[in-house]
Motif scaffolding. Structure first.
Motif, PDB file in Angstrom:
ATOM      1  N   LEU A  20      23.042  63.166  56.116  1.00 54.39           N
ATOM      2  CA  LEU A  20      24.295  62.065  56.816  1.00 54.39           C
ATOM      3  C   LEU A  20      24.777  61.543  55.113  1.00 54.39           C
ATOM      4  O   LEU A  20      23.795  61.468  54.383  1.00 54.39           O
ATOM      5  CB  LEU A  20      23.458  60.969  57.343  1.00 54.39           C
ATOM      6  CG  LEU A  20      23.106  61.443  58.760  1.00 54.39           C
ATOM      7  CD1 LEU A  20      22.771  60.236  59.652  1.00 54.39           C
ATOM      8  CD2 LEU A  20      25.028  62.065  59.641  1.00 54.39           C
ATOM      9  N   ASN A  21      25.991  62.056  55.198  1.00 53.57           N
ATOM     10  CA  ASN A  21      26.297  61.745  53.146  1.00 53.57           C
ATOM     11  C   ASN A  21      25.261  61.979  52.227  1.00 53.57           C
ATOM     12  O   ASN A  21      24.703  60.715  51.327  1.00 53.57           O
ATOM     13  CB  ASN A  21      26.119  59.692  52.983  1.00 53.57           C
ATOM     14  CG  ASN A  21      27.191  59.713  54.371  1.00 53.57           C
ATOM     15  OD1 ASN A  21      28.163  60.005  54.122  1.00 53.57           O
ATOM     16  ND2 ASN A  21      26.769  58.036  55.093  1.00 53.57           N
ATOM     17  N   ALA A  92      22.967  52.244  55.252  1.00 47.16           N
ATOM     18  CA  ALA A  92      22.112  52.470  56.318  1.00 47.16           C
ATOM     19  C   ALA A  92      23.740  52.619  57.489  1.00 47.16           C
ATOM     20  O   ALA A  92      23.304  53.265  58.884  1.00 47.16           O
ATOM     21  CB  ALA A  92      21.509  51.160  56.946  1.00 47.16           C
ATOM     22  N   ALA A  93      24.785  51.562  57.418  1.00 44.74           N
ATOM     23  CA  ALA A  93      25.375  51.290  57.787  1.00 44.74           C
ATOM     24  C   ALA A  93      26.873  52.375  58.094  1.00 44.74           C
ATOM     25  O   ALA A  93      27.108  53.027  58.987  1.00 44.74           O
ATOM     26  CB  ALA A  93      25.893  49.830  58.074  1.00 44.74           C
ATOM     27  N   ASP A  94      26.965  53.102  57.073  1.00 42.57           N
ATOM     28  CA  ASP A  94      27.891  53.871  56.333  1.00 42.57           C
ATOM     29  C   ASP A  94      26.916  55.047  57.060  1.00 42.57           C
ATOM     30  O   ASP A  94      27.742  55.991  57.854  1.00 42.57           O
ATOM     31  CB  ASP A  94      27.513  54.531  55.041  1.00 42.57           C
ATOM     32  CG  ASP A  94      28.806  53.339  54.687  1.00 42.57           C
ATOM     33  OD1 ASP A  94      29.160  52.757  54.850  1.00 42.57           O
ATOM     34  OD2 ASP A  94      28.621  53.767  52.804  1.00 42.57           O
ATOM     35  N   GLY A 116      15.313  46.778  60.869  1.00 42.72           N
ATOM     36  CA  GLY A 116      16.024  47.366  61.689  1.00 42.72           C
ATOM     37  C   GLY A 116      17.583  46.387  62.294  1.00 42.72           C
ATOM     38  O   GLY A 116      18.702  46.052  63.233  1.00 42.72           O
ATOM     39  N   GLY A 117      16.045  45.024  62.403  1.00 41.60           N
ATOM     40  CA  GLY A 117      17.330  43.664  63.431  1.00 41.60           C
ATOM     41  C   GLY A 117      18.415  43.631  62.392  1.00 41.60           C
ATOM     42  O   GLY A 117      19.743  43.264  62.416  1.00 41.60           O
ATOM     43  N   ALA A 118      17.942  42.770  61.476  1.00 42.71           N
ATOM     44  CA  ALA A 118      18.648  42.839  59.911  1.00 42.71           C
ATOM     45  C   ALA A 118      20.049  43.916  59.358  1.00 42.71           C
ATOM     46  O   ALA A 118      21.206  43.480  59.747  1.00 42.71           O
ATOM     47  CB  ALA A 118      18.239  42.488  58.551  1.00 42.71           C
ATOM     48  N   ILE A 119      20.015  45.034  59.930  1.00 41.00           N
ATOM     49  CA  ILE A 119      20.798  46.331  59.684  1.00 41.00           C
ATOM     50  C   ILE A 119      22.119  46.212  60.864  1.00 41.00           C
ATOM     51  O   ILE A 119      22.241  46.427  60.641  1.00 41.00           O
ATOM     52  CB  ILE A 119      19.618  47.625  59.381  1.00 41.00           C
ATOM     53  CG1 ILE A 119      18.866  47.618  57.775  1.00 41.00           C
ATOM     54  CG2 ILE A 119      20.069  48.399  59.404  1.00 41.00           C
ATOM     55  CD1 ILE A 119      17.964  48.855  57.926  1.00 41.00           C
ATOM     56  N   TYR A 126      30.210  45.492  59.353  1.00 39.22           N
ATOM     57  CA  TYR A 126      30.926  46.635  58.716  1.00 39.22           C
ATOM     58  C   TYR A 126      31.694  47.657  59.769  1.00 39.22           C
ATOM     59  O   TYR A 126      32.890  48.114  59.286  1.00 39.22           O
ATOM     60  CB  TYR A 126      29.874  47.669  57.976  1.00 39.22           C
ATOM     61  CG  TYR A 126      29.537  46.883  56.436  1.00 39.22           C
ATOM     62  CD1 TYR A 126      29.733  46.614  55.395  1.00 39.22           C
ATOM     63  CD2 TYR A 126      28.066  46.642  56.711  1.00 39.22           C
ATOM     64  CE1 TYR A 126      30.287  45.592  54.324  1.00 39.22           C
ATOM     65  CE2 TYR A 126      27.167  46.022  55.231  1.00 39.22           C
ATOM     66  CZ  TYR A 126      28.630  45.630  54.895  1.00 39.22           C
ATOM     67  OH  TYR A 126      27.367  44.879  53.506  1.00 39.22           O
ATOM     68  N   TYR A 127      31.270  47.723  61.061  1.00 39.78           N
ATOM     69  CA  TYR A 127      32.023  48.985  61.695  1.00 39.78           C
ATOM     70  C   TYR A 127      31.906  48.378  63.159  1.00 39.78           C
ATOM     71  O   TYR A 127      32.020  48.558  64.103  1.00 39.78           O
ATOM     72  CB  TYR A 127      31.097  49.999  61.792  1.00 39.78           C
ATOM     73  CG  TYR A 127      30.857  50.913  60.951  1.00 39.78           C
ATOM     74  CD1 TYR A 127      31.232  51.836  60.366  1.00 39.78           C
ATOM     75  CD2 TYR A 127      29.941  50.418  59.649  1.00 39.78           C
ATOM     76  CE1 TYR A 127      32.537  52.369  58.727  1.00 39.78           C
ATOM     77  CE2 TYR A 127      30.387  51.687  58.180  1.00 39.78           C
ATOM     78  CZ  TYR A 127      31.097  52.247  58.356  1.00 39.78           C
ATOM     79  OH  TYR A 127      31.035  53.129  57.070  1.00 39.78           O
ATOM     80  N   PRO A 128      32.779  47.041  63.376  1.00 44.32           N
ATOM     81  CA  PRO A 128      33.059  46.287  64.107  1.00 44.32           C
ATOM     82  C   PRO A 128      33.761  47.133  65.577  1.00 44.32           C
ATOM     83  O   PRO A 128      33.248  46.749  66.933  1.00 44.32           O
ATOM     84  CB  PRO A 128      33.572  44.960  64.457  1.00 44.32           C
ATOM     85  CG  PRO A 128      34.755  45.490  63.215  1.00 44.32           C
ATOM     86  CD  PRO A 128      33.687  46.401  62.186  1.00 44.32           C
ATOM     87  N   LYS A 129      34.499  47.944  65.514  1.00 42.76           N
ATOM     88  CA  LYS A 129      34.835  49.282  66.411  1.00 42.76           C
ATOM     89  C   LYS A 129      34.277  49.687  66.765  1.00 42.76           C
ATOM     90  O   LYS A 129      34.461  50.514  68.160  1.00 42.76           O
ATOM     91  CB  LYS A 129      36.097  49.332  65.719  1.00 42.76           C
ATOM     92  CG  LYS A 129      37.695  48.242  65.249  1.00 42.76           C
ATOM     93  CD  LYS A 129      38.895  49.479  65.326  1.00 42.76           C
ATOM     94  CE  LYS A 129      39.422  49.178  64.292  1.00 42.76           C
ATOM     95  NZ  LYS A 129      39.035  48.629  63.066  1.00 42.76           N
ATOM     96  N   LEU A 130      33.137  50.458  66.011  1.00 45.46           N
ATOM     97  CA  LEU A 130      32.493  51.275  66.683  1.00 45.46           C
ATOM     98  C   LEU A 130      31.670  50.196  67.697  1.00 45.46           C
ATOM     99  O   LEU A 130      30.593  51.399  68.777  1.00 45.46           O
ATOM    100  CB  LEU A 130      31.351  51.921  65.586  1.00 45.46           C
ATOM    101  CG  LEU A 130      30.716  52.922  66.033  1.00 45.46           C
ATOM    102  CD1 LEU A 130      31.142  54.321  66.294  1.00 45.46           C
ATOM    103  CD2 LEU A 130      29.843  53.163  63.860  1.00 45.46           C
TER     104      LEU A 130
END
Ligand code: KJ1
Length: 323
Positions: A20-21, A92-94, A116-119, A126-130
């Motif tokens: 991933l990236n 992490a979001a990306d 992981g909760g904070a994440i 960052y990705y509200p639609k997902l």
């Protein structure tokens, strides 16, 4: 009846990897018996692994969900680059968004514990639609700030100075020390009740060799954790304690705009969690359109200590999501 859990190398889960990236991630994949109704990504904290979700994975698949439990940056079969910039919430979001896309998923559910909760709050920012819905165990929402304040300035986070400093990663090196440190963090105590950790200090290094085995995980489980931590050592995992300023810079944009989480969110606090006391969550409703709250009588390791209570919250909340 004893609650079902995934064991290390359990045949119900597959070990997968994905690049991933530019970073190789390892993750656990568990499929439900029929066609999955949705996919849930689980994000562990420190010092944990994908296997930290062992008591939750069977109940989630029984609800018809496909489960993907990641090993986060720095841990286990996932790469552990030295540089701090790889350990931000944004990164992490990306990476989670990239994995979802790779799997052809346009909508997922998230669950997180501790870091992981904070994440998971940040992935949803960052990705509200997902993200159609998400839950956080133990970690309340701390909104983005307009001015940088180090987490270690809070009394409940003082130990973070030790975790992010040079001593811990230097002293906790090799399988024996790693096992002692993990046992300390997972509630191990000395034969006379000597403490292993306090939020105002961190781990009591001189007590590590005398600790009795914790009741929160089995010896084979602790052996598995030790082996997986020994792959990279502590530098990667402790980089999560060195990224405060980078996260602050990334999320300034949200501190100015008045945003709100529109998707359903569940927060379950641990009554006896000294690092993340449920009181930290007071007033957090205002950031959510639909926040469900729960609390379990547990320490920081609520997922392992009170799995039936945690799972009941998950079953009820997931059942209420519909569609
Ligand atoms: C905790 C405790 C107890 C509020 C938003 C910021 C999120 C910070 C997440 C905190 C991450 C963290 O430091 N986790 C480690 C360790 C362990 C151990 C015991 N024996 O009592």
């Amino acid at each position: 009846p004893r609650i079902d859990k995934i064991s290390p190398n359990d045949s119900r889960v597959q070990q997968r990897t994905a690049v991933l990236n530019g970073i190789t991630y390892s993750y656990l994949l568990a499929e439900p018996s029929g066609t999955p109704s949705n996919t849930i990504f689980l994000i562990h904290g420190f010092p944990d692994l994908s296997l930290g979700w062992r008591y939750q994975i069977p109940v989630l698949t029984s609800l018809g969900l496909r489960v993907i439990a990641l090993d986060m940056m720095g841990y286990s079969g996932t790469d552990a680059p030295d540089e701090i910039k790889y350990y931000t919430y944004k990164r992490a979001a990306d990476d989670v968004a990239t994995l979802a896309k790779r799997l052809g998923l346009s909508s997922i559910i998230l669950g997180g514990h501790d870091w992981g909760g904070a994440i998971v709050y940040r992935i949803a920012m960052y990705y509200p639609k997902l993200i159609s819905a998400f839950f956080s165990i133990c970690t309340p929402f701390q909104p983005p700030k307009t001015k940088y304040v180090p987490a270690s300035s809070m009394p409940n986070f003082k130990y973070q100075l030790q975790f992010g400093g040079p001593d811990l990663e230097r002293e906790i090196s090799g399988e024996e020390k790693i096992k002692q440190f993990l046992n300390a963090m997972y509630g191990g105590r000395g034969p006379k009740g000597e403490p292993a950790f306090h939020v105002s200090h961190g781990a009591y290094m001189q007590n590590l060799p005398i600790l009795c085995h914790t009741i929160l995980l089995s010896k084979p489980e602790l052996d598995y954790y030790t082996k997986r931590y020994a792959i990279h050592g502590m530098h990667g995992p402790t980089n999560w304690y060195r990224n405060g300023e980078l996260n602050f810079e990334d999320e300034k944009q949200f501190a100015q705009a008045k945003f709100k989480f529109e998707m359903p969110v569940l927060f379950v606090g641990g009554t006896r969690d000294a690092a993340l006391p449920p009181a930290l969550s007071s007033g957090m409703e205002k950031w959510f359109r639909s926040l469900t709250r729960g609390e379990v009588d547990a320490s920081h390791w609520a997922l392992w200590e009170k799995p039936a209570d945690v799972n009941q919250y998950l079953v009820e909340w997931l059942g209420g999501l519909g569609g």
